[in-house]
Design a protein around this motif. Sequence first.
Motif, PDB file in Angstrom:
ATOM      1  N   CYS A  77       0.719  -1.095  -0.118  1.00 34.11           N
ATOM      2  CA  CYS A  77      -0.544   0.320  -0.146  1.00 34.11           C
ATOM      3  C   CYS A  77       0.653   1.426  -0.117  1.00 34.11           C
ATOM      4  N   HIS A  78       2.362   1.050   0.834  1.00 34.07           N
ATOM      5  CA  HIS A  78       3.298   2.339   0.781  1.00 34.07           C
ATOM      6  C   HIS A  78       3.805   2.943  -0.415  1.00 34.07           C
ATOM      7  N   ARG A  79       3.404   1.695  -1.248  1.00 33.12           N
ATOM      8  CA  ARG A  79       3.974   2.546  -3.032  1.00 33.12           C
ATOM      9  C   ARG A  79       2.949   1.868  -3.754  1.00 33.12           C
ATOM     10  N   MET A  80       1.941   2.749  -3.271  1.00 36.61           N
ATOM     11  CA  MET A  80       1.122   2.466  -4.711  1.00 36.61           C
ATOM     12  C   MET A  80       0.488   3.659  -4.309  1.00 36.61           C
ATOM     13  N   GLU A  81      -0.876   4.486  -5.302  1.00 39.05           N
ATOM     14  CA  GLU A  81      -1.554   5.297  -4.895  1.00 39.05           C
ATOM     15  C   GLU A  81      -2.625   4.739  -5.865  1.00 39.05           C
ATOM     16  N   TYR A  82      -3.471   5.176  -5.213  1.00 38.11           N
ATOM     17  CA  TYR A  82      -5.029   4.132  -5.682  1.00 38.11           C
ATOM     18  C   TYR A  82      -6.089   5.321  -5.851  1.00 38.11           C
ATOM     19  N   LYS A  83      -6.680   5.705  -6.740  1.00 33.28           N
ATOM     20  CA  LYS A  83      -7.384   6.373  -7.759  1.00 33.28           C
ATOM     21  C   LYS A  83      -8.724   6.089  -7.222  1.00 33.28           C
ATOM     22  N   THR A  84      -9.240   4.990  -7.141  1.00 35.00           N
ATOM     23  CA  THR A  84     -10.138   4.721  -6.675  1.00 35.00           C
ATOM     24  C   THR A  84     -10.743   3.544  -5.585  1.00 35.00           C
ATOM     25  N   ARG A  85     -11.115   3.282  -4.597  1.00 35.72           N
ATOM     26  CA  ARG A  85     -10.785   2.802  -3.758  1.00 35.72           C
ATOM     27  C   ARG A  85     -11.600   0.779  -4.542  1.00 35.72           C
ATOM     28  N   GLU A  86     -12.522   0.831  -6.030  1.00 34.04           N
ATOM     29  CA  GLU A  86     -11.836  -0.752  -6.713  1.00 34.04           C
ATOM     30  C   GLU A  86     -10.647  -1.072  -6.647  1.00 34.04           C
ATOM     31  N   GLU A  87      -9.727   0.197  -7.402  1.00 29.13           N
ATOM     32  CA  GLU A  87      -8.989   0.163  -7.985  1.00 29.13           C
ATOM     33  C   GLU A  87      -7.638  -0.228  -6.398  1.00 29.13           C
ATOM     34  N   ALA A  88      -8.077   0.519  -5.107  1.00 31.21           N
ATOM     35  CA  ALA A  88      -7.589  -0.931  -4.208  1.00 31.21           C
ATOM     36  C   ALA A  88      -7.497  -2.290  -3.244  1.00 31.21           C
ATOM     37  N   LYS A  89      -8.933  -1.891  -3.822  1.00 34.03           N
ATOM     38  CA  LYS A  89      -9.018  -3.767  -3.564  1.00 34.03           C
ATOM     39  C   LYS A  89      -8.511  -4.610  -4.083  1.00 34.03           C
ATOM     40  N   ARG A  90      -8.787  -4.537  -5.813  1.00 31.89           N
ATOM     41  CA  ARG A  90      -8.185  -5.693  -6.326  1.00 31.89           C
ATOM     42  C   ARG A  90      -6.612  -5.700  -5.868  1.00 31.89           C
ATOM     43  N   SER A  91      -5.929  -4.449  -5.991  1.00 32.78           N
ATOM     44  CA  SER A  91      -5.040  -4.829  -5.772  1.00 32.78           C
ATOM     45  C   SER A  91      -4.797  -5.567  -4.400  1.00 32.78           C
ATOM     46  N   ILE A  92      -5.352  -5.157  -2.872  1.00 28.58           N
ATOM     47  CA  ILE A  92      -5.331  -6.216  -1.935  1.00 28.58           C
ATOM     48  C   ILE A  92      -5.589  -7.632  -2.611  1.00 28.58           C
ATOM     49  N   PHE A  93      -6.759  -7.925  -2.495  1.00 29.98           N
ATOM     50  CA  PHE A  93      -7.110  -9.672  -3.093  1.00 29.98           C
ATOM     51  C   PHE A  93      -6.387  -9.836  -4.035  1.00 29.98           C
ATOM     52  N   GLU A  94      -5.120  -9.559  -5.033  1.00 27.10           N
ATOM     53  CA  GLU A  94      -4.808  -9.905  -5.247  1.00 27.10           C
ATOM     54  C   GLU A  94      -3.129  -9.797  -4.659  1.00 27.10           C
ATOM     55  N   TYR A  95      -2.485  -9.051  -3.751  1.00 29.97           N
ATOM     56  CA  TYR A  95      -2.100  -9.107  -2.538  1.00 29.97           C
ATOM     57  C   TYR A  95      -1.858 -10.905  -1.913  1.00 29.97           C
ATOM     58  N   ILE A  96      -2.617 -10.753  -1.317  1.00 22.01           N
ATOM     59  CA  ILE A  96      -3.059 -11.868  -0.136  1.00 22.01           C
ATOM     60  C   ILE A  96      -3.620 -13.220  -0.576  1.00 22.01           C
ATOM     61  N   GLU A  97      -4.717 -13.032  -1.927  1.00 23.24           N
ATOM     62  CA  GLU A  97      -5.024 -14.434  -2.168  1.00 23.24           C
ATOM     63  C   GLU A  97      -3.939 -14.997  -3.308  1.00 23.24           C
ATOM     64  N   VAL A  98      -3.319 -14.105  -4.026  1.00 19.77           N
ATOM     65  CA  VAL A  98      -2.075 -14.751  -4.671  1.00 19.77           C
ATOM     66  C   VAL A  98      -0.651 -14.144  -4.185  1.00 19.77           C
ATOM     67  N   PHE A  99       0.236 -13.589  -3.394  1.00 21.79           N
ATOM     68  CA  PHE A  99       1.404 -13.461  -2.937  1.00 21.79           C
ATOM     69  C   PHE A  99       1.095 -13.985  -1.529  1.00 21.79           C
ATOM     70  N   TYR A 100       0.490 -12.899  -0.483  1.00 19.98           N
ATOM     71  CA  TYR A 100       0.286 -13.635   1.202  1.00 19.98           C
ATOM     72  C   TYR A 100       0.416 -15.210   1.291  1.00 19.98           C
ATOM     73  N   ASN A 101      -0.891 -15.595   0.669  1.00 17.42           N
ATOM     74  CA  ASN A 101      -1.546 -16.853   1.086  1.00 17.42           C
ATOM     75  C   ASN A 101      -0.519 -17.626   0.195  1.00 17.42           C
ATOM     76  N   ARG A 102      -0.214 -17.473  -0.432  1.00 16.86           N
ATOM     77  CA  ARG A 102       0.442 -19.085  -1.752  1.00 16.86           C
ATOM     78  C   ARG A 102       1.856 -18.837  -1.996  1.00 16.86           C
ATOM     79  N   ILE A 103       2.164 -17.337  -1.865  1.00 11.92           N
ATOM     80  CA  ILE A 103       3.922 -17.641  -2.310  1.00 11.92           C
ATOM     81  C   ILE A 103       5.210 -16.937  -1.342  1.00 11.92           C
ATOM     82  N   ARG A 104       4.494 -16.227  -0.722  1.00 11.91           N
ATOM     83  CA  ARG A 104       5.033 -15.266   0.483  1.00 11.91           C
ATOM     84  C   ARG A 104       5.823 -15.966   1.855  1.00 11.91           C
TER      85      ARG A 104
END
Length: 309
Positions: free
Chosen positions: A262-289
């Motif tokens: 989040c500190h590396r992003m500038e989200y224009k909309t809440r929907e943009e932030a939602k998509r980004s956070i979903f990808e971080y949690i479900e793709v990166f944090y849970n499965r890769i990190r």
Amino acid sequence: MAYGAGHSKKSGQLLCAGFGLKYEFIEAHASTWPVKRMCSVLGVSTSGYYQFRKRLRLNGRCEASPRLLTEIRTIHAEMKERYGSPRMHAELQARGYKCCRNTVAKVMKTAGIRASMPRRFVRTTDSNHSLPVAGNELNRRFDSADAPDRLWTADITYIPTKEGWLYLAVVEDLYSRRIVGRSMDRTMESRLVVDALAMAVETRYPAEGLLAHSDRGSQYASEHYQRLLEKKGIRCSMSCRADCWDNAPMESFFASLKKELCHRMEYKTREEAKRSIFEYIEVFYNRIRRHSSLGYVSPDQYERAVKVA
């Protein structure tokens, strides 16, 4: 240009630094092509290359460090600059590189490669309410879960966007550190935490007796949230007043989320932030990190290993 008597040690170091990437390429491919030919093609001197190799040995860095540095840079980019030396070392080992953790730390420090740094953020807990609160049954025994879905912890944070705040509620399984429930909305009403808990219940099907820990904020003390806990046979535990250490795993997750995304992003909309956070949690944090408390494997790998065993 070869080093001559008129070149100082300092000027030689500057020259080596200027050609560093080319020297690293030559070192990494020395067993494939002749060194002299590569030096000629890349426009560097053979004597400069051998001075570069000598400096590696004098600095205590392994012979394979140019190849190692190339791989570190690749992983650093793949992980979007989220890994420091401990996770980088674990990732390198998983990819078959034999090197010690100190070597990885030295190579990263010399090359100026580091994980992105966290910023401070404000807590969202509102404990100034008259609702009933539960006792602290968990009592900081964060490593006491002996199987999945025995201990969950939950909390809320906020994400800035140009449309305003986006609030995020998550539920984490303390056994595998997996995020098992999440919800995002523009407000911090009780529905936010209820939706996160409902997602966790619907995807994990926990047995009765699960302990769910949270802070004592009004959302978690609300009748709405407490009713769902009772319906699903989930016991409630709450942190002591104004003590963030009572919910340290959640603080750790939010710190990682903010630092690595989040500190590396500038989200224009809440929907943009939602998509980004979903990808971080479900793709990166849970499965890769790679998680330090899990022996540097991901939550998904940790759970799959338990199922196989």
